[in-house]
Write an enzyme that holds these catalytic residues in place. Structure first.
Site, mmCIF file in Angstrom:
data_model
loop_
_atom_site.group_PDB
_atom_site.id
_atom_site.type_symbol
_atom_site.label_atom_id
_atom_site.label_comp_id
_atom_site.label_asym_id
_atom_site.label_seq_id
_atom_site.Cartn_x
_atom_site.Cartn_y
_atom_site.Cartn_z
ATOM 1 N N GLU A 99 1.776 1.746 -3.754
ATOM 2 C CA GLU A 99 0.807 1.793 -3.937
ATOM 3 C C GLU A 99 0.568 3.950 -3.630
ATOM 4 O O GLU A 99 0.406 3.930 -5.113
ATOM 5 C CB GLU A 99 -0.659 1.414 -3.470
ATOM 6 C CG GLU A 99 -1.916 2.337 -3.775
ATOM 7 C CD GLU A 99 -2.799 0.839 -3.229
ATOM 8 O OE1 GLU A 99 -2.670 -0.025 -2.961
ATOM 9 O OE2 GLU A 99 -4.223 1.747 -2.227
ATOM 10 N N ASN A 150 0.573 -1.231 0.269
ATOM 11 C CA ASN A 150 0.109 0.130 0.321
ATOM 12 C C ASN A 150 0.862 1.597 -0.071
ATOM 13 O O ASN A 150 0.504 2.170 -0.760
ATOM 14 C CB ASN A 150 -1.280 -0.457 1.520
ATOM 15 C CG ASN A 150 -2.198 -0.782 0.730
ATOM 16 O OD1 ASN A 150 -1.893 -1.900 0.350
ATOM 17 N ND2 ASN A 150 -3.420 -0.547 1.481
HETATM 18 C C1 6PG Z 1 -5.627 -2.843 -2.251
HETATM 19 C C2 6PG Z 1 -6.103 -1.571 -1.734
HETATM 20 C C3 6PG Z 1 -6.638 -1.133 -0.509
HETATM 21 C C4 6PG Z 1 -7.335 -0.006 -0.264
HETATM 22 C C5 6PG Z 1 -6.633 0.744 0.633
HETATM 23 C C6 6PG Z 1 -6.488 2.011 -0.433
HETATM 24 O O1 6PG Z 1 -4.694 -3.269 -2.116
HETATM 25 O O2 6PG Z 1 -6.680 -2.787 -2.606
HETATM 26 O O3 6PG Z 1 -4.472 -0.901 -1.197
HETATM 27 O O4 6PG Z 1 -6.137 -2.302 0.429
HETATM 28 O O5 6PG Z 1 -7.455 0.631 -1.519
HETATM 29 O O6 6PG Z 1 -7.025 0.739 2.183
HETATM 30 O O7 6PG Z 1 -5.974 3.313 1.345
HETATM 31 P P1 6PG Z 1 -6.333 4.260 1.317
HETATM 32 O O8 6PG Z 1 -7.562 4.261 1.638
HETATM 33 O O9 6PG Z 1 -5.470 4.997 2.779
HETATM 34 O O10 6PG Z 1 -5.561 5.532 0.012
#
Ligand code: 6PG
Length: 486
Positions: free
Chosen positions: A194, A191
């Site tokens: 990400e 994440n």
């Molecule tokens: C995933 C995403 C998922 C989610 C996150 C976003 O791997 O499918 O990472 O876990 O979208 O929670 O994180 P934020 O809300 O902190 O941006």
């Protein structure tokens, strides 16, 4: 109602839970589902009927839910991290028997998983903390899964996980990650990466839009084109899509109406906290987090813009009337790619540091492999990362892998041009700039850290090492400076 026992159970039927349950049922594993509010149970059963009469059975009370699953029972929980996980464990464990297993599929803090695994082991149960990535679509059609904790528990459901996971050329996007909370830790860093990817893409957008004056149609074209090459990835693909969408409530494109404030649930913040804890430089990920903090100060930024506009500083500092659009697009693509290498290098190094601290024995190449499909950061480039770790499992930094080193060198001129252009235009590109600084710091044999160390010794007698003689030294800098003539 199932007449025979089901193979697995799933508790927590919000978006992720519902879709993962349907995916499991579709792969031929009869599944029992349960949710505290029963409307979600009925909704899921209804969907299972509609989506092909899938072997999914709903239960409205925890006892009949647990008892409907074959032994040793395996139950995946997909509830909010924190207290709801403890509550669900408490509710279900009343009906569990020794050898049964609970899997937490949420974005949980890894230490909570370790605490729960310990408590469950004492009661004779097995426990896994499993990161699941891919959002709604991934959960339904094939996510990337990162299970960590009891290996025995993993073995009990390996056949299900390998079928349910996204499938890529190198196999299913799941593997046993390691002991304890390693699955959650790896998902947390996923994440963080990400966050970094999204920030870098947003900066590319900003430079192209604000300096290059690209329209949304042009941005759609550019990102679609990028998605055919080295930047091919889920996030670039959805970015291209976003630029196509017209506003259904007013004129223009929807992206221009979305308030410039990024929310977050916290895994990116944990990643940066862990990086600091382990003394791992993760500036690209940290920049993405800081950018989210600053984006949240919308009202303050509106006021600040007024203050600086009245002092003569507009939104964009230089008017790039004659920008070579094609050249700019090509430069930004290269800057984005090079920055991305730095960001992944930071994430991988953080995982390695934690693995060493906890003795998890994590395999970085294998992690890159299971991120190739299903998850939010899936990208063609992960194949290259896997190959880099296959070539050298002890690679100190992705940047020094011969292939990545060559690519960064090839792109560095474009990267510098983009950062300079952005700085001169007053467009902040914290992710790209700090990635470049990371590269420039890492690649230099000698840094100005000698001066900082001298300062530390000057005011605090913290000592220093020398470049030429081994040992620890202290100098009376103040006294010598007073005596010195120059
Ligand atoms: C995933 C995403 C998922 C989610 C996150 C976003 O791997 O499918 O990472 O876990 O979208 O929670 O994180 P934020 O809300 O902190 O941006």
């Amino acid at each position: 109602m199932a007449t025979t026992l089901t193979r697995i159970g799933l508790a927590g039927l919000a978006v992720m839970g519902q879709n993962l349950a349907l995916n499991i049922a579709e792969k031929g594993f009869p599944i029992s589902v349960y949710n505290r509010s029963s409307s979600k149970v009925d909704e899921t059963v209804e969907r299972a009927k509609k989506e092909g009469d899938l072997p999914l059975y709903g239960f409205h009370d925890p006892e009949s839910f647990v008892l409907s699953i074959q032994k040793p029972r395996v139950i995946i929980m997909l509830v909010k991290a924190g207290a709801p996980v403890d509550d669900t464990i408490k509710t279900l464990s009343v009906y569990l028997e020794k050898g049964d297993c609970i899997i937490d599929g949420g974005n949980e803090w890894y230490e909570n998983t370790e605490r729960r695994e310990k408590a469950m082991t004492e009661l004779g149960f097995l426990y896994l903390g499993m990161g699941v990535s891919g959002g709604e679509e991934g959960a339904r059609n094939g996510p990337s899964m990162m299970p960590g904790g009891s290996f025995e528990a993993y073995k009990n459901i390996e056949d299900i996980l390998v079928k349910v996971a996204a499938q890529v050329d190198s196999g299913p996007c799941v593997t046993y990650i390691g002991k304890g909370g390693s699955g959650n830790f790896v998902k947390m860093v996923h994440n963080g990466i990400e966050y970094g990817d999204m920030q870098l893409i947003a900066e590319a957008y900003d430079v192209l839009k604000s300096v290059g004056k690209l329209s949304n149609e042009e941005l759609h074209q550019v990102f679609s084109e990028w998605n055919k090459g080295e930047l091919l990835s889920f996030l670039v693909e959805i970015t291209a899509d976003i630029f196509k969408i017209k506003d259904d409530k007013a004129d223009g494109h929807l992206v221009d109406k979305v308030l410039d404030k990024t929310g977050m649930k916290g895994t990116g913040k944990w990643t940066v906290q862990q990086a600091a804890e382990l003394s791992i430089a993760a500036p690209t990920i940290a920049a993405s987090l800081d950018s989210r903090f600053l984006s949240g100060l919308k009202e303050e930024r509106v006021l600040a813009a007024k203050v600086f506009q009245s002092s003569g500083i507009g939104e964009i500092l230089t008017d790039q009337a004659v920008v070579d659009k094609q050249k700019l697009i090509d430069d930004v693509r290269q800057a984005l790619y090079a920055s991305k290498i730095c960001s992944y290098a930071q994430g991988m190094n953080l995982i390695r540091a934690k693995s060493e601290e906890k003795d998890w024995g994590l395999k970085l190449g294998e992690l890159a492999r299971i991120w190739k499909g299903g998850c939010i950061i899936r990208a063609i480039f992960l194949d290259r990362i896997k190959q880099a770790y296959d070539r050298n499992a002890d690679l100190a930094n992705l940047l020094v892998d011969p292939e990545f080193a060559g690519e960064v060198v090839d792109r560095q001129a474009a990267w510098r041009r983009v950062v300079c252009l952005a700085i001169n235009a007053g467009i902040s590109t914290p992710g790209m700039s700090t990635s470049l600084a990371y590269f420039d710091t890492y690649r230099r044999e000698r840094l100005p850290a000698n001066l900082v160390q001298a300062q530390r010794d000057y005011f605090g007698a913290h000592t220093y090492e020398r470049t030429d003689i081994p040992g620890s030294f202290h100098t009376e800098w103040f006294k010598l400076a007073k005596q010195s003539k120059i």
